[in-house]
Write an enzyme that holds these catalytic residues in place. Sequence first.
Site, PDB file in Angstrom:
ATOM      1  CG  HIS A  75      -1.576  -8.140  -2.789  1.00 40.22           C
ATOM      2  ND1 HIS A  75      -1.198  -7.283  -1.779  1.00 40.22           N
ATOM      3  CD2 HIS A  75      -0.431  -8.633  -3.330  1.00 40.22           C
ATOM      4  CE1 HIS A  75       0.135  -7.273  -1.691  1.00 40.22           C
ATOM      5  NE2 HIS A  75       0.616  -8.081  -2.636  1.00 40.22           N
ATOM      6  CE1 TYR A 204      -5.070  -0.963   2.614  1.00 40.38           C
ATOM      7  CE2 TYR A 204      -5.120   1.421   2.818  1.00 40.38           C
ATOM      8  CZ  TYR A 204      -5.039   0.291   2.039  1.00 40.38           C
ATOM      9  OH  TYR A 204      -4.939   0.424   0.662  1.00 40.38           O
ATOM     10  N   PRO A 296      -4.957   8.978  -0.632  1.00 39.62           N
ATOM     11  CG  PRO A 296      -2.645   9.012  -0.388  1.00 39.62           C
ATOM     12  CD  PRO A 296      -3.864   9.817  -0.200  1.00 39.62           C
ATOM     13  CE  LYS A 300     -10.884   2.208  -5.021  1.00 38.24           C
ATOM     14  NZ  LYS A 300     -10.399   1.039  -5.724  1.00 38.24           N
ATOM     15  CE1 TYR A 394      -7.041  -2.916  -1.990  1.00 38.16           C
ATOM     16  CE2 TYR A 394      -7.540  -0.950  -0.708  1.00 38.16           C
ATOM     17  CZ  TYR A 394      -6.621  -1.848  -1.235  1.00 38.16           C
ATOM     18  OH  TYR A 394      -5.274  -1.648  -1.013  1.00 38.16           O
TER      19      TYR A 394
HETATM   20  P1  FAS Z   1       0.641  12.929 -12.674  1.00 30.97           P
HETATM   21  O1  FAS Z   1       0.624  14.100 -11.739  1.00 30.97           O
HETATM   22  O2  FAS Z   1       1.259  11.648 -12.246  1.00 30.97           O
HETATM   23  O3  FAS Z   1       1.393  13.355 -14.040  1.00 30.97           O
HETATM   24  C1  FAS Z   1       1.171  14.618 -14.601  1.00 30.97           C
HETATM   25  C2  FAS Z   1       2.384  14.945 -15.479  1.00 30.97           C
HETATM   26  O4  FAS Z   1       2.137  16.184 -16.156  1.00 30.97           O
HETATM   27  C3  FAS Z   1       3.645  15.140 -14.646  1.00 30.97           C
HETATM   28  O5  FAS Z   1       4.691  14.360 -15.177  1.00 30.97           O
HETATM   29  C4  FAS Z   1       3.950  16.637 -14.788  1.00 30.97           C
HETATM   30  O6  FAS Z   1       5.325  16.914 -14.801  1.00 30.97           O
HETATM   31  C5  FAS Z   1       3.311  16.962 -16.112  1.00 30.97           C
HETATM   32  N1  FAS Z   1       2.929  18.377 -16.249  1.00 30.97           N
HETATM   33  C6  FAS Z   1       2.371  19.186 -15.313  1.00 30.97           C
HETATM   34  N2  FAS Z   1       2.169  20.418 -15.831  1.00 30.97           N
HETATM   35  C7  FAS Z   1       2.623  20.386 -17.120  1.00 30.97           C
HETATM   36  C8  FAS Z   1       2.698  21.340 -18.173  1.00 30.97           C
HETATM   37  N3  FAS Z   1       2.256  22.587 -17.995  1.00 30.97           N
HETATM   38  N4  FAS Z   1       3.227  20.957 -19.354  1.00 30.97           N
HETATM   39  C9  FAS Z   1       3.652  19.688 -19.547  1.00 30.97           C
HETATM   40  N5  FAS Z   1       3.616  18.727 -18.593  1.00 30.97           N
HETATM   41  C10 FAS Z   1       3.099  19.083 -17.390  1.00 30.97           C
HETATM   42  N6  FAS Z   1      -2.388   7.174  -5.853  1.00 30.97           N
HETATM   43  C11 FAS Z   1      -2.603   5.944  -5.352  1.00 30.97           C
HETATM   44  O7  FAS Z   1      -3.442   5.203  -5.908  1.00 30.97           O
HETATM   45  N7  FAS Z   1      -1.897   5.508  -4.254  1.00 30.97           N
HETATM   46  C12 FAS Z   1      -0.928   6.295  -3.653  1.00 30.97           C
HETATM   47  O8  FAS Z   1      -0.317   5.895  -2.682  1.00 30.97           O
HETATM   48  C13 FAS Z   1      -0.667   7.579  -4.140  1.00 30.97           C
HETATM   49  N8  FAS Z   1       0.310   8.381  -3.577  1.00 30.97           N
HETATM   50  C14 FAS Z   1       0.522   9.642  -4.093  1.00 30.97           C
HETATM   51  C15 FAS Z   1       1.501  10.519  -3.555  1.00 30.97           C
HETATM   52  C16 FAS Z   1       1.698  11.803  -4.083  1.00 30.97           C
HETATM   53  C17 FAS Z   1       2.745  12.722  -3.487  1.00 30.97           C
HETATM   54  C18 FAS Z   1       0.912  12.241  -5.159  1.00 30.97           C
HETATM   55  C19 FAS Z   1       1.086  13.645  -5.723  1.00 30.97           C
HETATM   56  C20 FAS Z   1      -0.057  11.393  -5.706  1.00 30.97           C
HETATM   57  C21 FAS Z   1      -0.248  10.084  -5.179  1.00 30.97           C
HETATM   58  N9  FAS Z   1      -1.199   9.208  -5.729  1.00 30.97           N
HETATM   59  C22 FAS Z   1      -1.431   7.976  -5.252  1.00 30.97           C
HETATM   60  C23 FAS Z   1      -1.974   9.596  -6.844  1.00 30.97           C
HETATM   61  C24 FAS Z   1      -1.094   9.445  -8.069  1.00 30.97           C
HETATM   62  O9  FAS Z   1      -0.647   8.121  -8.166  1.00 30.97           O
HETATM   63  C25 FAS Z   1      -1.889   9.931  -9.220  1.00 30.97           C
HETATM   64  O10 FAS Z   1      -3.225   9.433  -9.200  1.00 30.97           O
HETATM   65  C26 FAS Z   1      -1.263   9.594 -10.532  1.00 30.97           C
HETATM   66  O11 FAS Z   1       0.061  10.091 -10.526  1.00 30.97           O
HETATM   67  C27 FAS Z   1      -2.111  10.241 -11.610  1.00 30.97           C
HETATM   68  O12 FAS Z   1      -1.397  10.210 -12.779  1.00 30.97           O
HETATM   69  P2  FAS Z   1      -1.514  11.410 -13.834  1.00 30.97           P
HETATM   70  O13 FAS Z   1      -2.945  11.751 -14.004  1.00 30.97           O
HETATM   71  O14 FAS Z   1      -0.688  10.988 -14.997  1.00 30.97           O
HETATM   72  O15 FAS Z   1      -0.877  12.691 -13.105  1.00 30.97           O
HETATM   73  C1  PHB Z   2       1.345   2.185  -1.901  1.00 34.57           C
HETATM   74  O1  PHB Z   2       1.815   1.031  -1.957  1.00 34.57           O
HETATM   75  O2  PHB Z   2       2.014   3.201  -2.187  1.00 34.57           O
HETATM   76  C2  PHB Z   2      -0.090   2.357  -1.464  1.00 34.57           C
HETATM   77  C3  PHB Z   2      -0.915   1.252  -1.405  1.00 34.57           C
HETATM   78  C4  PHB Z   2      -2.248   1.409  -1.018  1.00 34.57           C
HETATM   79  C5  PHB Z   2      -2.715   2.671  -0.680  1.00 34.57           C
HETATM   80  C6  PHB Z   2      -1.872   3.787  -0.745  1.00 34.57           C
HETATM   81  C7  PHB Z   2      -0.545   3.621  -1.143  1.00 34.57           C
HETATM   82  O3  PHB Z   2      -4.006   2.829  -0.276  1.00 34.57           O
END
Ligand code: FAS
Ligand code: PHB
Length: 403
Positions: A75, A204, A296, A300, A394
Amino acid sequence: MKHLKTQVAIIGAGPSGLLLGQLLAKQGIDNIILERVTGDYVLGRIRAGILEQGFVDLVREAGVAQRMDTEGHVHDGFEIAVNGESTRIDLKQLTQGKTVVCYGQTEITRDLMEAREQADLQILYETSEVKLNEVKSDKPFITFEYQGETYRLDCDYIAGCDGFHGVSRKTIPEDKRTEHERVYPFGWLGLLSDTPPVSDELIYCKSERGFALASMRSETRSRYYLQVPLSDSTDDWSDDKFWDELKKRLPAEAAERLVTGPSIEKSIAPLRSFVCEPLQYGRLFLVGDAGHIVPPTGAKGLNLAASDVSTLYKILTRVYRDGDTDCIDQYSAIALRRIWHGERFSWWMSNMLHDYGSTAVSDMEAETFDRFMDSELDYYLHHEEGQKVIANQYVGMPYEELR
Ligand code: FAS
Ligand code: PHB
């Protein structure tokens, strides 16, 4: 009790843990991943969609970029629409050529899981009672339950990649860590549908009715978000209600193009800014959401996890390849410098694009705050120097090298 031993123990099989494990393995550094749930459960979480160049480069270095390079979409820009008036942020032109890649976190996670399995690298799913021990010593170990047995995993270092609700951060004594937090007075209702995206680029939207985001996963799969009150649940939002509200928040020409269809996933995520300082304690390193969370709005979250992984990967490679342990103490400071840039940008974009309604913000009434934010957004969107600030943040600040 059963005994296991490795060089680096990784807690969590999200993108942070899987990417770190793959990179370390390529350097011949032995690692084992412990994951609380099943692989399918991890893949069932629909999250991020935008990858910074730094993340893309890291996935390529890990040798897991084949599908991302064929199915991901580059993009060159994105739109910000304010009450229906769209401004395109031309990333490529404003940053002298930098872009982002649209490729779902679920897909990256799937690619990393498959690569780990093909390389026959150890990952234990459905572990429980994970406890970190003697992290301040030079022989830390983890105890946990797995398939009805108690295990002890001896290691040199522990990477806490276990997300915001994990066990790693809480292993750092409360008097040794400072937590910075801002909880937003609204959430994001996300919907995934097998319908063609409303636009080739992300939109956005700031509207009188609240924020909306039109994103995508492919030419046939769309991802949409609506700002909703924290009191809402997905039960309050039928598909029809979601589509009707989205149309009211999108710019008119986009709303006319919108193709609706049944949701294949719907979920509400709370928005939070959070940073734990420091990100390391003895031989424990916090990586990704275990150490920090962003709203989000700036895309980032996943990308800050990647820069943490990059820094820790470089440090551990120096330790095992060159025997240089002095660099270990650089991790937290390097990671936090980039994290705070991501936190500020995500907080700033959230303030400018969301409707605070009647929620007072800091020392002023929400309506006054909204007027300040309207003016700030107006200035940044209608001046090239303002657009450059948004574009450079960004696409992501450069990764910092070790000293
Ligand atoms: P994660 O939370 O992805 O992974 C952590 C892992 O550790 C999980 O699989 C969990 O099961 C495991 N774990 C936890 N406790 C444990 C234990 N005691 N023992 C063993 N394993 C354990 N980021 C964006 O950039 N754009 C978005 O749109 C966006 N939307 C999101 C929506 C939601 C609902 C959430 C929660 C996050 C969102 N994020 C978004 C941020 C997200 O993408 C995170 O930055 C990303 O998952 C980070 O990855 P990890 O650090 O691996 O953490
Ligand atoms: C998504 O595609 O899930 C997305 C993209 C950009 C954002 C947040 C979420 O800032």
